[in-house]
Enzyme design. Structure first.
Site, PDB file in Angstrom:
ATOM      1  N   ARG A 105       0.920  -1.054   0.110  1.00  0.00           N
ATOM      2  CA  ARG A 105       0.162  -0.026   0.043  1.00  0.00           C
ATOM      3  C   ARG A 105       0.739   1.008   0.095  1.00  0.00           C
ATOM      4  O   ARG A 105       1.546   1.443   0.887  1.00  0.00           O
ATOM      5  CB  ARG A 105      -0.973  -0.125   1.217  1.00  0.00           C
ATOM      6  CG  ARG A 105      -1.398   1.608   1.601  1.00  0.00           C
ATOM      7  CD  ARG A 105      -2.752   1.347   2.529  1.00  0.00           C
ATOM      8  NE  ARG A 105      -3.851   0.896   2.168  1.00  0.00           N
ATOM      9  CZ  ARG A 105      -5.078   1.040   2.647  1.00  0.00           C
ATOM     10  NH1 ARG A 105      -5.246   1.633   3.616  1.00  0.00           N
ATOM     11  NH2 ARG A 105      -6.117   0.347   2.417  1.00  0.00           N
ATOM     12  N   HIS A 132      -7.641   0.732  -6.123  1.00  0.00           N
ATOM     13  CA  HIS A 132      -7.750  -0.220  -4.909  1.00  0.00           C
ATOM     14  C   HIS A 132      -8.388  -1.546  -5.040  1.00  0.00           C
ATOM     15  O   HIS A 132      -9.462  -1.757  -4.832  1.00  0.00           O
ATOM     16  CB  HIS A 132      -8.270   0.530  -3.815  1.00  0.00           C
ATOM     17  CG  HIS A 132      -8.385  -0.113  -2.260  1.00  0.00           C
ATOM     18  ND1 HIS A 132      -7.435  -1.246  -2.058  1.00  0.00           N
ATOM     19  CD2 HIS A 132      -8.938   0.405  -1.094  1.00  0.00           C
ATOM     20  CE1 HIS A 132      -7.772  -1.095  -0.695  1.00  0.00           C
ATOM     21  NE2 HIS A 132      -8.348  -0.560  -0.114  1.00  0.00           N
ATOM     22  N   GLN A 135     -10.004  -4.148  -2.516  1.00  0.00           N
ATOM     23  CA  GLN A 135     -11.461  -3.510  -2.066  1.00  0.00           C
ATOM     24  C   GLN A 135     -12.560  -4.003  -2.908  1.00  0.00           C
ATOM     25  O   GLN A 135     -13.587  -4.421  -2.619  1.00  0.00           O
ATOM     26  CB  GLN A 135     -11.245  -2.042  -1.905  1.00  0.00           C
ATOM     27  CG  GLN A 135     -12.450  -1.413  -1.497  1.00  0.00           C
ATOM     28  CD  GLN A 135     -12.923  -1.800  -0.076  1.00  0.00           C
ATOM     29  OE1 GLN A 135     -12.174  -1.740   0.819  1.00  0.00           O
ATOM     30  NE2 GLN A 135     -14.023  -2.437   0.308  1.00  0.00           N
ATOM     31  N   ASP A 224     -17.580   6.990  -0.716  1.00  0.00           N
ATOM     32  CA  ASP A 224     -16.242   6.862   0.133  1.00  0.00           C
ATOM     33  C   ASP A 224     -15.855   8.391   0.762  1.00  0.00           C
ATOM     34  O   ASP A 224     -16.341   9.211   0.058  1.00  0.00           O
ATOM     35  CB  ASP A 224     -15.200   6.578  -1.100  1.00  0.00           C
ATOM     36  CG  ASP A 224     -13.670   6.427  -0.490  1.00  0.00           C
ATOM     37  OD1 ASP A 224     -13.714   6.158   0.659  1.00  0.00           O
ATOM     38  OD2 ASP A 224     -12.622   6.350  -1.246  1.00  0.00           O
ATOM     39  N   CYS A 264     -16.529   1.677   1.368  1.00  0.00           N
ATOM     40  CA  CYS A 264     -15.077   0.970   1.609  1.00  0.00           C
ATOM     41  C   CYS A 264     -14.666   0.809   2.978  1.00  0.00           C
ATOM     42  O   CYS A 264     -13.962   0.125   3.650  1.00  0.00           O
ATOM     43  CB  CYS A 264     -13.913   1.300   0.718  1.00  0.00           C
ATOM     44  SG  CYS A 264     -13.800   2.951   0.879  1.00  0.00           S
ATOM     45  N   ARG A 292     -13.418  -8.342   2.768  1.00  0.00           N
ATOM     46  CA  ARG A 292     -11.809  -8.267   2.428  1.00  0.00           C
ATOM     47  C   ARG A 292     -11.222  -9.444   2.531  1.00  0.00           C
ATOM     48  O   ARG A 292     -10.362  -9.616   2.014  1.00  0.00           O
ATOM     49  CB  ARG A 292     -11.565  -6.869   3.222  1.00  0.00           C
ATOM     50  CG  ARG A 292     -12.032  -5.670   2.698  1.00  0.00           C
ATOM     51  CD  ARG A 292     -11.483  -5.165   1.446  1.00  0.00           C
ATOM     52  NE  ARG A 292     -10.172  -5.027   1.190  1.00  0.00           N
ATOM     53  CZ  ARG A 292      -9.319  -3.977   1.679  1.00  0.00           C
ATOM     54  NH1 ARG A 292      -9.895  -3.105   2.051  1.00  0.00           N
ATOM     55  NH2 ARG A 292      -7.902  -4.125   1.555  1.00  0.00           N
TER      56      ARG A 292
HETATM   57  N1  NVA Z   1     -10.173   6.791  -0.999  1.00  0.00           N
HETATM   58  C1  NVA Z   1      -9.887   6.137   0.203  1.00  0.00           C
HETATM   59  C2  NVA Z   1      -9.738   4.688   0.320  1.00  0.00           C
HETATM   60  C3  NVA Z   1      -9.499   4.218   1.730  1.00  0.00           C
HETATM   61  C4  NVA Z   1      -9.617   2.759   1.942  1.00  0.00           C
HETATM   62  C5  NVA Z   1      -8.449   6.558   0.334  1.00  0.00           C
HETATM   63  O1  NVA Z   1      -7.411   6.270  -0.561  1.00  0.00           O
HETATM   64  O2  NVA Z   1      -7.969   7.198   1.478  1.00  0.00           O
HETATM   65  N1   CP Z   2     -10.947   0.049   2.940  1.00  0.00           N
HETATM   66  C1   CP Z   2      -9.486   0.040   3.393  1.00  0.00           C
HETATM   67  O1   CP Z   2      -8.789  -0.219   2.483  1.00  0.00           O
HETATM   68  O2   CP Z   2      -9.564   0.257   4.659  1.00  0.00           O
HETATM   69  P1   CP Z   2      -7.978   0.539   5.504  1.00  0.00           P
HETATM   70  O3   CP Z   2      -7.684   1.734   5.029  1.00  0.00           O
HETATM   71  O4   CP Z   2      -8.547   0.665   6.818  1.00  0.00           O
HETATM   72  O5   CP Z   2      -7.130  -0.715   5.112  1.00  0.00           O
END
Ligand code: NVA
Ligand code: CP
Length: 307
Positions: A105, A132, A135, A224, A264, A292
């Site tokens: 990540r 992502h 997800q 989101d 998400c 997940r």
């Molecule tokens: N769009 C959000 C998703 C988090 C799981 C982010 O990138 O922060």
């Molecule tokens: N939805 C998701 O990816 O959550 P986290 O950022 O907590 O991993």
């Protein structure tokens, strides 16, 4: 280079492979509930590289790898300084000598592509600024649990055109559904992906600036956060533009009467979604978060079969 597959975009898998992996996710969910042991990662250590915070991704991967018989190692930016202390190419080749696979990540999607180019073990994308994919596999698994099918549904995403939106657009190039993005004029997702969907002959992608028109008759309404990780300085500006797209009870009256609401998570309650909706009868957000685990176990199992 050892033969292997990566999972950097949901459409790195073909339509048939996505459906096969989702069937496996359902099976793994059932088998976990009956406490069956299956261990395709036995004897392997997987690296989990995090340059951004995480609850779901971190815990579901650690638990999932453990349940598949593997051992997870949590790695932060502070330790490896990927791309700073040494090149990504060098780090990739070294990590490939120790690990069975890597989940990463990070911010830059290009860095993940670079890691995958030089690693000869599977690389799984656990979120970048661009997309992502893990997800979206859990999301479509949740859709299937509620509608018994993946296709021929109207799915509306409301809010910021971001990494989640882009992954939906990648999925729409493989599975067939109507994907409506209700957003402001300047919070659009990657428009190249919108064009690619409409040229794929599979799904239709529609940008809609009227929130009521976006939601009308939708089976799935998804939202989101308005400002993603790394963009929190834009939070106020985005909130002003995206307020009309808030997922609230009044707007949800226009959705199909059997619609489900997905997010998400983490949610900023009171901003992109109200408490009444996220805690209401149409919300499936905690099933989605649980999925997940099952979806990722299926992805890892699938990748092991392709080694
Ligand atoms: N769009 C959000 C998703 C988090 C799981 C982010 O990138 O922060
Ligand atoms: N939805 C998701 O990816 O959550 P986290 O950022 O907590 O991993």
């Amino acid at each position: 280079m050892r033969p292997h597959r990566d999972f950097l975009h949901v459409n790195d898998f073909s339509r048939e492979e996505i459906i096969e992996t989702l069937a496996l996710a359902r099976e793994l969910k059932d088998r976990r509930n009956s406490h069956e042991d299956i261990r395709p990662l036995a004897g392997q250590t997987w690296g989990l590289i995090f340059h951004k915070p995480s609850l779901r991704t971190r815990i579901s991967f650690e638990v999932g790898i453990g349940e598949l018989g593997g051992h997870p190692v949590y790695i932060t930016e502070k330790e490896i300084e990927l791309g700073k202390r040494e090149t990504i190419a060098d780090a990739a080749q070294v990590l490939s000598r120790y690990l069975g696979g890597i989940m990463i990540r990070t911010f830059s999607h290009a860095d993940v592509i670079e890691l995958a180019k030089y690693a000869d073990i599977p690389i799984v994308n656990g979120l970048t600024d661009f997309n992502h994919p893990c997800q979206i596999m859990a999301d479509i698994q949740t859709v299937h649990e509620n509608f018994g099918r993946y296709e021929d549904l109207r799915i509306t995403y409301l809010g910021d055109g971001n990494n989640i939106t882009n992954s939906w657009l990648e999925l729409a190039q493989e599975l067939s559904f109507e994907f409506v993005i209700g957003t402001a004029e300047d919070t659009l997702p990657d428009m190249k992906l919108v064009d690619a969907v409409n040229k794929s002959g599979k799904s239709r992608a529609i940008i809609e600036h009227d929130p009521v028109a976006a939601v009308k008759g939708s089976h799935v309404v998804y939202t989101d956060v308005w400002a993603s990780m790394g963009q929190k300085d834009q939070a106020d500006a985005k909130a002003r533009k995206l307020q009309p797209f808030q997922v609230n009870e009044k707007l949800m009256q226009h959705a199909d009467k059997n619609h489900i609401v997905l997010h998400c998570l983490p949610a900023e309650r009171g901003k992109e979604i109200t408490d009444a909706v996220i805690d209401g009868p149409h919300s499936k957000v905690f099933d989605q978060a649980e999925n997940r685990l099952h979806a990722q176990k299926a992805i890892l199992t699938f990748l092991m079969e392709k080694m």
